[in-house]
Design a protein around this motif. Structure first.
Motif, PDB file in Angstrom:
ATOM      1  N   GLY A  64       0.857  -1.179   0.000  1.00 16.23           N
ATOM      2  CA  GLY A  64       0.000   0.000   0.000  1.00 16.23           C
ATOM      3  C   GLY A  64       0.894   1.230   0.000  1.00 16.23           C
ATOM      4  N   GLY A  65       0.349   2.354   0.440  1.00 19.87           N
ATOM      5  CA  GLY A  65       1.124   3.581   0.431  1.00 19.87           C
ATOM      6  C   GLY A  65       2.226   3.569   1.484  1.00 19.87           C
ATOM      7  N   ALA A  66       2.014   2.847   2.584  1.00 18.14           N
ATOM      8  CA  ALA A  66       2.943   2.934   3.709  1.00 18.14           C
ATOM      9  C   ALA A  66       3.756   1.663   3.951  1.00 18.14           C
ATOM     10  CB  ALA A  66       2.161   3.275   4.981  1.00 18.14           C
ATOM     11  N   VAL A  91      -9.971 -12.662  -2.254  1.00 20.85           N
ATOM     12  CA  VAL A  91     -10.314 -11.378  -2.873  1.00 20.85           C
ATOM     13  C   VAL A  91     -10.167 -10.294  -1.812  1.00 20.85           C
ATOM     14  CG1 VAL A  91     -12.154 -10.013  -3.935  1.00 20.85           C
ATOM     15  CG2 VAL A  91     -11.891 -12.434  -4.538  1.00 20.85           C
ATOM     16  N   GLU A  92      -9.469  -9.240  -2.170  1.00 20.02           N
ATOM     17  CA  GLU A  92      -9.291  -8.107  -1.254  1.00 20.02           C
ATOM     18  C   GLU A  92     -10.123  -6.931  -1.770  1.00 20.02           C
ATOM     19  OE1 GLU A  92      -5.190  -6.953  -0.771  1.00 20.02           O
ATOM     20  OE2 GLU A  92      -5.739  -4.990   0.030  1.00 20.02           O
ATOM     21  N   ILE A  93     -10.911  -6.364  -0.875  1.00 26.07           N
ATOM     22  CA  ILE A  93     -11.725  -5.199  -1.245  1.00 26.07           C
ATOM     23  C   ILE A  93     -11.427  -4.082  -0.253  1.00 26.07           C
ATOM     24  CG2 ILE A  93     -14.080  -4.274  -1.482  1.00 26.07           C
ATOM     25  CD1 ILE A  93     -15.053  -7.093  -2.127  1.00 26.07           C
ATOM     26  N   ILE A 134      -7.951  -5.990   7.292  1.00 28.14           N
ATOM     27  CA  ILE A 134      -6.528  -5.628   7.393  1.00 28.14           C
ATOM     28  C   ILE A 134      -6.367  -4.107   7.322  1.00 28.14           C
ATOM     29  CG2 ILE A 134      -5.615  -7.782   6.434  1.00 28.14           C
ATOM     30  CD1 ILE A 134      -5.124  -6.037   3.809  1.00 28.14           C
ATOM     31  N   ASP A 135      -5.136  -3.679   7.547  1.00 28.54           N
ATOM     32  CA  ASP A 135      -4.761  -2.264   7.463  1.00 28.54           C
ATOM     33  C   ASP A 135      -5.523  -1.416   8.477  1.00 28.54           C
ATOM     34  OD1 ASP A 135      -3.393  -0.081   6.663  1.00 28.54           O
ATOM     35  OD2 ASP A 135      -4.399   0.193   4.740  1.00 28.54           O
ATOM     36  N   LEU A 136      -5.503  -1.879   9.719  1.00 29.11           N
ATOM     37  CA  LEU A 136      -6.165  -1.115  10.782  1.00 29.11           C
ATOM     38  C   LEU A 136      -5.125  -0.314  11.566  1.00 29.11           C
ATOM     39  CD1 LEU A 136      -8.707  -3.882  11.819  1.00 29.11           C
ATOM     40  CD2 LEU A 136      -9.282  -1.671  10.804  1.00 29.11           C
ATOM     41  N   PHE A 157      -9.577  -3.431  -5.297  1.00 31.49           N
ATOM     42  CA  PHE A 157     -10.003  -4.802  -5.621  1.00 31.49           C
ATOM     43  C   PHE A 157      -8.782  -5.577  -6.105  1.00 31.49           C
ATOM     44  CE2 PHE A 157     -12.149  -8.028  -8.315  1.00 31.49           C
ATOM     45  CZ  PHE A 157     -13.139  -8.443  -7.450  1.00 31.49           C
ATOM     46  N   ARG A 158      -8.495  -6.669  -5.410  1.00 31.46           N
ATOM     47  CA  ARG A 158      -7.375  -7.516  -5.835  1.00 31.46           C
ATOM     48  C   ARG A 158      -7.806  -8.960  -5.729  1.00 31.46           C
ATOM     49  NH1 ARG A 158      -3.828  -3.930  -2.355  1.00 31.46           N
ATOM     50  NH2 ARG A 158      -2.967  -2.445  -3.833  1.00 31.46           N
ATOM     51  N   ILE A 159      -7.271  -9.769  -6.635  1.00 31.39           N
ATOM     52  CA  ILE A 159      -7.550 -11.209  -6.555  1.00 31.39           C
ATOM     53  C   ILE A 159      -6.218 -11.936  -6.397  1.00 31.39           C
ATOM     54  CG2 ILE A 159      -8.559 -13.201  -7.752  1.00 31.39           C
ATOM     55  CD1 ILE A 159     -10.312 -11.282  -9.327  1.00 31.39           C
ATOM     56  N   ALA A 171       2.379 -11.235  10.375  1.00 32.60           N
ATOM     57  CA  ALA A 171       0.916 -11.368  10.486  1.00 32.60           C
ATOM     58  C   ALA A 171       0.452 -12.662   9.823  1.00 32.60           C
ATOM     59  CB  ALA A 171       0.246 -10.173   9.805  1.00 32.60           C
ATOM     60  N   THR A 172      -0.753 -13.078  10.161  1.00 35.55           N
ATOM     61  CA  THR A 172      -1.350 -14.244   9.495  1.00 35.55           C
ATOM     62  C   THR A 172      -1.395 -13.980   7.992  1.00 35.55           C
ATOM     63  OG1 THR A 172      -2.858 -14.272  11.379  1.00 35.55           O
ATOM     64  CG2 THR A 172      -3.392 -15.747   9.531  1.00 35.55           C
ATOM     65  N   ASN A 173      -0.951 -14.965   7.207  1.00 36.52           N
ATOM     66  CA  ASN A 173      -1.051 -14.820   5.751  1.00 36.52           C
ATOM     67  C   ASN A 173      -2.487 -15.126   5.331  1.00 36.52           C
ATOM     68  OD1 ASN A 173      -0.926 -14.868   3.014  1.00 36.52           O
ATOM     69  ND2 ASN A 173       0.761 -16.334   2.860  1.00 36.52           N
TER      70      ASN A 173
HETATM   71  N1  LIG Z   1      -2.171 -10.311   6.642  1.00 34.38           N
HETATM   72  C1  LIG Z   1      -2.043 -10.209   5.319  1.00 34.38           C
HETATM   73  N2  LIG Z   1      -2.082 -11.309   4.546  1.00 34.38           N
HETATM   74  C2  LIG Z   1      -1.939 -11.225   3.205  1.00 34.38           C
HETATM   75  N3  LIG Z   1      -1.783 -10.066   2.533  1.00 34.38           N
HETATM   76  C3  LIG Z   1      -1.738  -8.934   3.246  1.00 34.38           C
HETATM   77  C4  LIG Z   1      -1.877  -8.940   4.671  1.00 34.38           C
HETATM   78  N4  LIG Z   1      -1.798  -7.664   5.098  1.00 34.38           N
HETATM   79  C5  LIG Z   1      -1.634  -6.905   4.002  1.00 34.38           C
HETATM   80  N5  LIG Z   1      -1.598  -7.651   2.880  1.00 34.38           N
HETATM   81  C6  LIG Z   1      -1.428  -7.183   1.492  1.00 34.38           C
HETATM   82  O1  LIG Z   1      -0.502  -6.103   1.478  1.00 34.38           O
HETATM   83  C7  LIG Z   1      -1.126  -4.895   1.019  1.00 34.38           C
HETATM   84  C8  LIG Z   1      -0.574  -3.728   1.800  1.00 34.38           C
HETATM   85  O2  LIG Z   1      -0.957  -3.840   3.172  1.00 34.38           O
HETATM   86  P1  LIG Z   1      -1.722  -2.666   3.891  1.00 34.38           P
HETATM   87  O3  LIG Z   1      -3.018  -2.391   3.213  1.00 34.38           O
HETATM   88  O4  LIG Z   1      -1.791  -2.991   5.322  1.00 34.38           O
HETATM   89  O5  LIG Z   1      -0.688  -1.479   3.596  1.00 34.38           O
HETATM   90  P2  LIG Z   1      -0.775   0.069   3.689  1.00 34.38           P
HETATM   91  O6  LIG Z   1       0.479   0.590   3.138  1.00 34.38           O
HETATM   92  O7  LIG Z   1      -1.138   0.466   5.082  1.00 34.38           O
HETATM   93  O8  LIG Z   1      -2.005   0.416   2.706  1.00 34.38           O
HETATM   94  P3  LIG Z   1      -2.796   1.783   2.451  1.00 34.38           P
HETATM   95  O9  LIG Z   1      -1.928   2.647   1.629  1.00 34.38           O
HETATM   96  O10 LIG Z   1      -4.020   1.326   1.731  1.00 34.38           O
HETATM   97  O11 LIG Z   1      -3.111   2.368   3.821  1.00 34.38           O
HETATM   98  C9  LIG Z   1      -2.631  -5.121   1.217  1.00 34.38           C
HETATM   99  O12 LIG Z   1      -3.372  -4.322   0.326  1.00 34.38           O
HETATM  100  C10 LIG Z   1      -2.753  -6.622   0.945  1.00 34.38           C
HETATM  101  O13 LIG Z   1      -2.806  -6.871  -0.459  1.00 34.38           O
END
Ligand SMILES: Nc1ncnc2c1ncn2[C@@H]1O[C@H](COP(=O)(O)OP(=O)(O)OP(=O)(O)O)[C@@H](O)[C@H]1O
Ligand SMILES: O=P(O)(O)O[C@@H]1[C@@H](OP(=O)(O)O)[C@H](OP(=O)(O)O)[C@H](O)[C@H](OP(=O)(O)O)[C@H]1OP(=O)(O)O
Length: 411
Positions: A21-23, A139-141, A376-378, A219-221, A127-129
């Motif tokens: 993601g962004g971070a 699917v990730e939404i 996720i991403d909390l 949206f990711r698959i 983290a848990t995969n």
């Molecule tokens: N526990 C997990 N298991 C599998 N994939 C994960 C898990 N956590 C994160 N991911 C993948 O990694 C990506 C990035 O994680 P995350 O969304 O936490 O990052 P972020 O940088 O905080 O994102 P954002 O910019 O949306 O805030 C997720 O969109 C997801 O595809």
């Protein structure tokens, strides 16, 4: 976990790129030797490519704030079953350098042009995969904002727009004016609990996924732990039908789409996750950023100057309040003495407005209980974002009104 895990107890080659993601950037363990890492992902913080700070990191780096935040705040308001396990993992610079060399080419270009693994960090998250496992389709939404604000604190200029069109649709319009991929997806449909509207929402997500070749972030698959793109050859091998149909070898994208959508719908209708997320978003944002700003002015402050983040004790206090008196407050006439809790509520709401869900299916259907849904991403959001959010809200609504747009997003 009693003793600390160390990433150097595994080889960089044992970790493969999942997504980012962004971070943060995420890798999953593919090795066989370390049982602590089996079925887990490594979540590492990133830093701007332009950041050449090579100084040493602080000796006693605090744990990633996400860990305490999930343990002390999130898990009080979200059922544990929806949350991945999180642990601290110790890092070292040479190991991080090695995985960067190995996996940087797996990252999307728009990401590696901008940022890199923060190799000064000494702690990451294990983290848990949630996407791994042979034959697993996940699917990730990223559902985003699922409510329209109440009118109490909105200005005469914004009230009709903000109570008719949801924030995501207005933001999409602004972004499309700036050249981003347009999407018809409306979160209000996804959260609606109305089957027809939910079907529309996931078809809209799918269509934008196809048109953007999977480059949008909502949206990711994943198939067997690996993200797939509509244009990839491996999309042809999605193991989506019952095993004996041979669907996975005879490619038929229409069939794959319909079967995946059907599975998604079954799971979304069965789970409370969307209700939980939208209820938290809405109840934690009772004032809207406009009302929060006014309340701040009454206390002789402004949102842009808010910087000091809440302490763990502040969060404990807030959760106690949220679970007891908060719902009895008159949010139409907020009491300035509650400003701190309103600010914290808004921060927490922002976390739920930006989280994602991952839905996992076992190959060939199976009972609903064999599938799973996680959030996720909390991550906690920082206080110094409040000023940015106020400004972004203004830009989004002004841009939308100036464009003469009038979409109605039904509640
Ligand atoms: N526990 C997990 N298991 C599998 N994939 C994960 C898990 N956590 C994160 N991911 C993948 O990694 C990506 C990035 O994680 P995350 O969304 O936490 O990052 P972020 O940088 O905080 O994102 P954002 O910019 O949306 O805030 C997720 O969109 C997801 O595809
Ligand atoms: O403001 P938004 O709604 O655009 O959300 C940002 C997200 O954009 P999105 O709309 O999902 O494409 C944005 O997502 P991307 O990095 O664009 O994938 C981030 O999640 C950002 O959070 P943070 O600054 O990394 O903590 C998000 O910022 P916050 O508003 O949650 O702070």
């Amino acid at each position: 976990m009693a003793s600390r895990l160390h990433v150097a107890d595994s080889r960089p080659e044992d970790w493969v790129y999942v997504s980012e993601g962004g971070a943060t950037i995420v890798f999953s363990y593919r090795g066989t030797e370390n049982p602590h890492f089996q079925g887990r992902v490594l979540r590492l913080r990133k830093t701007a490519l332009s950041n050449n700070d090579t100084g040493h990191s602080v000796e006693e780096e605090p744990d990633d704030p996400m860990i305490a935040f999930q343990r002390d705040v999130i898990s009080c308001i979200v059922p544990q079953a929806f949350l991945p396990d999180l642990d601290v993992i110790l890092l070292n610079e040479s190991w991080l350098g090695a995985i960067e060399c190995l996996r940087n080419s797996d990252r999307p270009q728009e990401r590696w042009k901008k940022d890199k693994i923060d190799k000064r960090r000494r702690k990451g998250v294990l983290a848990t995969n949630l996407v791994g496992g042979e034959g697993i389709v996940a699917v990730e939404i990223k559902p985003k904002w699922g409510f329209l604000p109440r009118e109490h604190h909105l200005s005469p200029q914004t009230v009709s727009t903000k109570t008719s069109t949801c924030r995501f649709c207005m933001h999409t319009y602004l972004r499309s004016q700036e050249g981003a991929f347009p999407t018809d997806y409306c979160p209000m449909d996804l959260y609606s609990r109305n089957e027809t509207r939910m079907v529309k929402a996931i078809h809209d997500l799918w269509n934008a996924w196809v048109r953007s070749d999977g480059s949008l972030n909502n949206f990711r698959i994943f198939v067997s732990g690996k993200v797939i793109k509509p244009s990839h050859h491996d999309f042809h091998d999605v193991p989506i039908g019952p095993p004996d149909t041979g669907v996975s070898s005879s490619f038929n994208s229409g069939f794959i789409k319909e079967t995946l959508m059907e599975n998604l719908m079954r799971l979304l209708l069965d789970t409370r996750v969307l209700d939980i997320i939208s209820t938290l978003q809405r109840t934690l944002d009772e004032l809207d950023i406009e009302g929060l700003s006014k309340l701040c002015s009454m206390s002789k402050a402004d949102l842009a100057s808010m910087v000091a983040g809440p302490t763990p004790e502040d969060w404990r206090d807030f959760i106690r309040c949220y679970q007891t008196s908060y719902c009895t407050w008159d949010h139409a006439n907020p009491d300035p003495k509650n400003i701190k809790h309103y600010l914290m509520a808004y921060l927490l709401s922002a976390t739920f407005k930006d989280c994602s869900i991952i839905l996992r299916f076992n190959q060939g259907g199976g009972s609903l209980s064999s599938h799973s849904v996680s959030i996720i991403d909390l991550d906690p959001k920082p206080m110094n974002k409040l000023g940015e959010w106020e400004e972004l809200d203004r830009r989004i609504v002004e841009g939308y009104r100036a464009g003469g747009q009038q979409k109605r997003c039904a509640p």
